[in-house]
Design an enzyme around this catalytic site. Structure first.
Site, PDB file in Angstrom:
ATOM      1  N   ARG A  51      11.234  66.720  -2.891  1.00 34.20           N
ATOM      2  CA  ARG A  51      10.339  65.556  -2.846  1.00 34.20           C
ATOM      3  C   ARG A  51       9.590  65.530  -4.176  1.00 34.20           C
ATOM      4  NH1 ARG A  51       6.670  68.267  -4.486  1.00 34.20           N
ATOM      5  NH2 ARG A  51       5.338  66.476  -4.213  1.00 34.20           N
ATOM      6  N   GLY A  52       8.905  64.404  -4.359  1.00 34.91           N
ATOM      7  CA  GLY A  52       8.264  64.173  -5.661  1.00 34.91           C
ATOM      8  C   GLY A  52       9.141  63.205  -6.429  1.00 34.91           C
ATOM      9  N   ALA A  53       8.588  62.071  -6.833  1.00 36.71           N
ATOM     10  CA  ALA A  53       9.427  60.998  -7.384  1.00 36.71           C
ATOM     11  C   ALA A  53      10.406  61.466  -8.460  1.00 36.71           C
ATOM     12  CB  ALA A  53       8.532  59.870  -7.891  1.00 36.71           C
ATOM     13  N   ARG A  94      15.222  57.099  -0.341  1.00 37.23           N
ATOM     14  CA  ARG A  94      13.766  56.948  -0.140  1.00 37.23           C
ATOM     15  C   ARG A  94      13.325  55.741  -0.955  1.00 37.23           C
ATOM     16  NH1 ARG A  94       9.840  61.972  -0.646  1.00 37.23           N
ATOM     17  NH2 ARG A  94       8.501  60.686   0.657  1.00 37.23           N
ATOM     18  N   GLN A 201       1.572  68.990   0.897  1.00 36.10           N
ATOM     19  CA  GLN A 201       2.044  69.287  -0.457  1.00 36.10           C
ATOM     20  C   GLN A 201       0.991  70.072  -1.249  1.00 36.10           C
ATOM     21  OE1 GLN A 201       2.220  66.259   0.991  1.00 36.10           O
ATOM     22  NE2 GLN A 201       4.043  65.097   0.358  1.00 36.10           N
ATOM     23  N   ASP A 242       4.319  57.602  -7.804  1.00 37.60           N
ATOM     24  CA  ASP A 242       5.699  57.390  -7.365  1.00 37.60           C
ATOM     25  C   ASP A 242       6.270  56.103  -7.925  1.00 37.60           C
ATOM     26  OD1 ASP A 242       4.231  59.079  -5.134  1.00 37.60           O
ATOM     27  OD2 ASP A 242       6.364  59.575  -5.110  1.00 37.60           O
ATOM     28  N   ASN A 252       1.208  56.010  -4.774  1.00 37.93           N
ATOM     29  CA  ASN A 252       1.208  57.472  -4.726  1.00 37.93           C
ATOM     30  C   ASN A 252       0.981  57.892  -3.281  1.00 37.93           C
ATOM     31  OD1 ASN A 252       1.453  59.922  -6.332  1.00 37.93           O
ATOM     32  ND2 ASN A 252      -0.684  60.313  -5.807  1.00 37.93           N
ATOM     33  N   LYS A 253       0.957  59.220  -3.065  1.00 31.51           N
ATOM     34  CA  LYS A 253       0.807  59.729  -1.713  1.00 31.51           C
ATOM     35  C   LYS A 253      -0.369  59.087  -0.977  1.00 31.51           C
ATOM     36  CE  LYS A 253       3.021  61.720  -0.216  1.00 31.51           C
ATOM     37  NZ  LYS A 253       4.106  61.001   0.490  1.00 31.51           N
TER      38      LYS A 253
HETATM   39  C1  LIG Z   1       5.220  63.652  -9.731  1.00 31.40           C
HETATM   40  S1  LIG Z   1       5.517  62.578  -8.432  1.00 31.40           S
HETATM   41  C2  LIG Z   1       4.801  63.417  -7.117  1.00 31.40           C
HETATM   42  C3  LIG Z   1       4.432  62.473  -6.023  1.00 31.40           C
HETATM   43  O1  LIG Z   1       5.425  62.470  -4.998  1.00 31.40           O
HETATM   44  C4  LIG Z   1       4.765  62.806  -3.802  1.00 31.40           C
HETATM   45  O2  LIG Z   1       5.310  62.168  -2.694  1.00 31.40           O
HETATM   46  P1  LIG Z   1       6.369  62.980  -1.775  1.00 31.40           P
HETATM   47  O3  LIG Z   1       5.894  64.395  -1.745  1.00 31.40           O
HETATM   48  O4  LIG Z   1       6.308  62.277  -0.444  1.00 31.40           O
HETATM   49  O5  LIG Z   1       7.693  62.819  -2.465  1.00 31.40           O
HETATM   50  C5  LIG Z   1       3.349  62.379  -4.023  1.00 31.40           C
HETATM   51  O6  LIG Z   1       3.197  60.993  -3.957  1.00 31.40           O
HETATM   52  C6  LIG Z   1       3.140  62.887  -5.424  1.00 31.40           C
HETATM   53  O7  LIG Z   1       2.056  62.408  -6.114  1.00 31.40           O
END
Ligand SMILES: CSC[C@H]1O[C@H](OP(=O)(O)O)[C@H](O)[C@@H]1O
Length: 355
Positions: A51-53, A94, A201, A242, A252-253
């Protein structure tokens, strides 16, 4: 340190197998999923093993490289038709992060630019491009850190949200890349990391990264952030992103918007750290960003155990959108973008990296 000099490698190629660190098991267990098919890579995105964009984008690119190998085609036209369907399938894994679309497009360009070299050679170039994107991401993150480190106070406290670290990228991080760069410069600041319900996270991943490198950090509940700001315990907020639209709105989250409003209320600078591959120039405003809704069970259960009564209905919007008016600056690999965002984002997208 791995061969890239990174403390952590969330994704990497090992020969013809794409390895994904299963972040659902962190911080207790470091286990890699071996993806030798596009389906396995796509599944790792969907179930948030990765996860993480940016990391999602890199895994999407790998899914394309793996999927290209699976295409049964005797001619390039047939290959292209099946390849386009593969790209669409990967992009649907996603919806909110833009890096996935961006990375798949980078892979598609490899094919379009090499139609004459034959299918086998195209497949090999896709595998090379996927690995190159990982290495480029690390360098882009280092540049983000170099531009952004000055927003971190020499002493004082920075609050961050979710995980925008090495685990969310190719290995260095965006928001945590800024924090890493400031730490590497010798600044003596403190990090407050929000746990970031429900996937945690912050507690599981950001604290894992910061403790691993000895960066002083304290975990807080998400609902404590405002009180710490009111008590003047926070000097700056730095988060990831994101998807950023052409006018500087930031997805973002979920919970990021609340932090941005609180930061503005308390006159605390609020920065977003992101590579330009997170900027979606085709969307003019944040309300055009698709917001992922994940299963309510991800809220009502923790570690497989129910933390709400049976029959509880839960709404899990995984992201929110922060209007650009709450954003002090967008830290990218080509500099810190400030308002007027529409103009300055356009200029930033035209720049050569690192200038
Ligand atoms: C560097 S992008 C990280 C970004 O992604 C996370 O979402 P997820 O864990 O659901 O993929 C979150 O928005 C972070 O800031």
């Amino acid at each position: 340190m791995s061969n890239s000099g990174m403390a952590i490698r969330p994704v990497l190629w090992d020969g013809d197998v794409f390895r994904v660190l299963d972040q659902r098991l962190l911080p207790h267990k470091e286990h890699y999923i071996d993806c030798d098919t596009s389906d396995k890579a796509i599944r790792a995105i969907k179930n948030m093993a990765v996860r993480g964009a940016p990391a999602v984008g890199l895994t999407g690119a790998a899914a394309v490289a793996l999927g290209a190998r699976e295409i049964d085609a005797r001619d390039v036209d047939t290959f292209m038709k099946k390849f386009d369907r593969l790209c669409d399938r990967v992009k649907r894994a996603r919806p909110t992060g833009y890096n996935l679309e961006w990375a798949v497009e980078q892979m598609r360009l490899v094919v379009v630019e090499n139609l004459s070299i034959g299918i086998d050679a195209i497949v090999e170039k896709l595998r090379e491009k996927s690995e190159a994107l990982i290495n480029e991401d690390i360098e882009v993150n280092r540049a983000i850190g170099a531009w952004g480190k000055d927003v971190i106070p020499a002493e004082g406290a920075v609050l961050t949200y979710c995980n925008a670290g090495g685990l969310a990228t190719g290995g260095y991080g965006t928001a945590l890349g800024v924090i890493r760069a400031a730490w590497e410069e010798g600044k003596k600041f403190h990090v407050f990391a929000c746990e970031t319900r429900p996937y945690l996270q912050g507690s599981r991943l950001t604290m894992f990264e910061l403790l691993k490198e000895g960066i002083p950090a304290t975990l807080i509940t998400d609902n404590a952030a405002g009180f710490l700001m009111q008590k003047k315990k926070i000097n700056v907020v730095v988060v990831g992103a994101d998807r950023i639209t052409a006018n500087g709105d930031v997805a973002n989250k979920i919970g990021t918007y609340s932090l941005a409003v609180l930061a503005k209320t308390h006159n605390i600078p609020f920065y977003v750290a992101a590579p330009r591959s997170t900027i979606d120039p085709m969307k003019s405003r944040g309300d055009q960003i698709p917001i992922e809704e994940r299963p309510g069970r991800e809220i009502t259960h923790l570690g497989g155990k129910a933390i709400a009564p049976a029959g509880t209905e839960a709404l899990y919007l995984a992201f929110d959108v922060t209007p650009s008016r709450y954003v002090s600056g967008i830290i990218t690999e080509v500099g810190i973008i400030t308002r007027p965002y529409t103009r300055n984002i356009r200029l930033a997208l035209q720049k050569e990296a690192g200038k």
